[in-house]
Design an enzyme around this catalytic site. Structure first.
Site, PDB file in Angstrom:
ATOM      1  N   TYR A  74      44.502 -21.415 -33.108  1.00  0.00           N
ATOM      2  CA  TYR A  74      45.044 -20.439 -31.585  1.00  0.00           C
ATOM      3  C   TYR A  74      45.959 -21.260 -31.179  1.00  0.00           C
ATOM      4  CZ  TYR A  74      45.395 -17.296 -28.046  1.00  0.00           C
ATOM      5  OH  TYR A  74      46.520 -15.863 -27.059  1.00  0.00           O
ATOM      6  N   PRO A  95      47.941  -8.057 -33.395  1.00  0.00           N
ATOM      7  CA  PRO A  95      48.812  -8.864 -32.914  1.00  0.00           C
ATOM      8  C   PRO A  95      46.988  -9.446 -31.770  1.00  0.00           C
ATOM      9  CG  PRO A  95      49.067  -6.936 -31.759  1.00  0.00           C
ATOM     10  CD  PRO A  95      47.784  -6.760 -33.465  1.00  0.00           C
ATOM     11  N   TYR A 145      40.722 -11.737 -24.211  1.00  0.00           N
ATOM     12  CA  TYR A 145      39.658 -11.338 -24.862  1.00  0.00           C
ATOM     13  C   TYR A 145      38.639 -10.155 -24.832  1.00  0.00           C
ATOM     14  CZ  TYR A 145      43.917 -13.378 -27.297  1.00  0.00           C
ATOM     15  OH  TYR A 145      45.500 -13.547 -27.983  1.00  0.00           O
ATOM     16  N   LYS A 156      50.261 -14.504 -33.263  1.00  0.00           N
ATOM     17  CA  LYS A 156      50.595 -15.049 -34.471  1.00  0.00           C
ATOM     18  C   LYS A 156      52.542 -14.358 -34.729  1.00  0.00           C
ATOM     19  CE  LYS A 156      47.418 -18.775 -34.824  1.00  0.00           C
ATOM     20  NZ  LYS A 156      48.381 -19.299 -32.953  1.00  0.00           N
ATOM     21  N   HIS A 190      49.227 -22.494 -20.625  1.00  0.00           N
ATOM     22  CA  HIS A 190      47.997 -21.305 -21.123  1.00  0.00           C
ATOM     23  C   HIS A 190      46.953 -23.055 -21.774  1.00  0.00           C
ATOM     24  CE1 HIS A 190      47.873 -17.436 -18.767  1.00  0.00           C
ATOM     25  NE2 HIS A 190      48.629 -18.149 -18.746  1.00  0.00           N
TER      26      HIS A 190
END
Ligand code: APR
Ligand code: PHB
Length: 388
Positions: free
Chosen positions: A383, A292, A200, A296, A72
């Site tokens: 990220y 979550p 998200y 991580k 991704h």
């Protein structure tokens, strides 16, 4: 029984550490409370950083991940029905991989079985002894008998509820904790994902996440109250709660179907300091928990293992204890950055406060994220795991 490193827990931390140590000639035994089937039945997160991929390759268990994992290069954030994309590739040159933790655990178990390294499953009453002395030991019950392992070091890889952290005298350990008043209700289904990338979702009804395990298997989450009972969440109710939180395009593309798994997880931030006590080292969830939202948990476990296995290698091969002495500080420096990022994502995307001031701050944070290249770069670096 005698070994060099006794590892408590056969989750990703313990298995990865065991594999790396074994590969470099360091003898180890894993002692696990549950059966292998039980360990593999747990559905956990699924985003891994490049550092974690590299470590799995180094451990010799990366083949299936490269074959089945999905690269991704960005992530999408939907705010009140409008979607924005953050490109990891453009901002950092990096990407992440979507590959389920359950699959990683299976690859690690298969790798361990292939090299014949010992794992004791269904070990009860595991206890740690003499961690501050020179002859640490681990005792446990299995097959109706008492057993003892003498070792040089103990690696406490037994998760948040494990025995390792609890074996340390309370005055020697400091716990930092933040409990969020919300949970995630997760659903796994054999349906194609709603988008090529993770979405998200920040919505006034509450957070949602559209994730995946493959092109045909989806993982969705919605924010729920901690008082929820999974029995009162038939699949239809889950889909009906998810839909209004999505943007129009996602809502139209959403394919619903029966769940394969459904569970509720609380959100928590936790760090125990230090991570070394004499001859005991804590690694992974035994030492820290992240909510979550930042994906991580597994990556932090892998980074602990990276510092720890190298420190142990230095001890045995170079006769230097520098790595061991620095383990806790090095691991915690990274832990706290991931804690900050996970906390920030959690506070920014969830419906936590009813105070309109807090809501305005959330929206300002997100607006800044989408308008400022600097803010987007900070997000992307965190990220993909770059600043460590
Ligand atoms: N004795 C032996 N084993 C134990 C004990 C005990 N007293 N207590 C717990 N265990 C085992 C658990 O059964 C589990 O298999 O330790 C293992 C810990 O595994 P995890 O909880 O998965 O923790 P860890 O290996 O650190 O994995 C890191 O990544 O995505 C995140 O939080 C997620 O699990 C995840 C983590
Ligand atoms: C998941 O796919 O389970 C997942 C993905 C991203 C997260 C958390 C969970 O932040």
């Amino acid at each position: 029984m005698r070994t060099q490193v006794a590892i408590i827990g056969a989750g990703p931390s313990g298995l990865l550490l065991g594999q790396l140590l074994h590969k470099h000639g360091i003898d180890n035994v894993i002692v696990e409370r549950h059966t292998g089937e039980h360990v593999l039945s747990r559905i956990r997160a699924g985003v891994i950083e490049q550092v974690t991929m590299d470590l799995l390759d180094e451990a010799g268990v990366g083949a299936r991940m490269h074959q089945d994992g999905l690269i991704h290069e960005g992530v999408q954030i939907c705010v009140d029905g409008v979607r924005h994309r953050i490109s990891f590739k453009d901002l950092t040159g990096k990407a992440v991989m979507v590959y389920g933790q359950t699959e990683i655990t299976k690859d690690l178990m298969d790798g361990r079985a292939a090299v014949g390294a010992p794992t004791i499953y269904a070990a009860y009453d595991v206890a740690l002894h003499d961690i501050f002395g020179t002859h640490p030991r681990v005792t446990y019950r299995a097959d109706g008998k008492n057993h003892e392992i003498e070792c040089d070091f103990i690696a406490g890889c037994d998760g948040f509820h494990g025995i390792s952290r609890k074996s340390v005298p309370p005055r020697a350990i400091t716990a930092h904790e933040r409990v969020y008043p919300i949970g995630w209700l997760g659903l796994l289904s054999e349906t194609p994902p709603v988008s090529e990338e993770l979405i998200y979702v920040r919505h006034e009804l509450g957070f949602a996440l559209c994730s995946m395990r493959s092109h045909t298997r989806s993982r969705y989450y919605i924010q729920c109250s901690l008082a929820e009972d999974i029995e009162s969440w038939p699949d239809e109710r889950f889909w009906e709660e998810l839909k209004p939180r999505l943007d129009e395009e996602a809502r139209e593309r959403l394919v619903t179907g029966p769940s394969i798994e459904k569970s509720i997880a609380p959100l928590r931030s936790f760090v125990a300091e230090p991570m070394r006590f004499g001859r005991l080292f804590l690694a992974g969830d035994a030492a820290h928990i992240v909510p979550p939202t930042g994906a991580k948990g597994l990556n932090l476990a892998a980074s602990d293992v990276q510092y720890l296995w190298r420190a142990l290698l230095e001890h045995y091969k170079d006769k230097s204890d520098a790595g061991i002495d620095h383990y806790s500080d090095r691991a915690l420096a990274r832990v706290w950055k991931a804690e900050r990022f996970s906390w920030w994502m959690t506070m920014t995307l969830h419906k936590i406060s009813e105070n309109p001031f807090d809501v305005k701050i959330q929206l300002a944070e997100l607006d800044y994220l989408f308008r400022s290249k600097a803010a987007a770069t900070v997000f992307a670096e965190n990220y993909v795991g770059l600043p460590y």
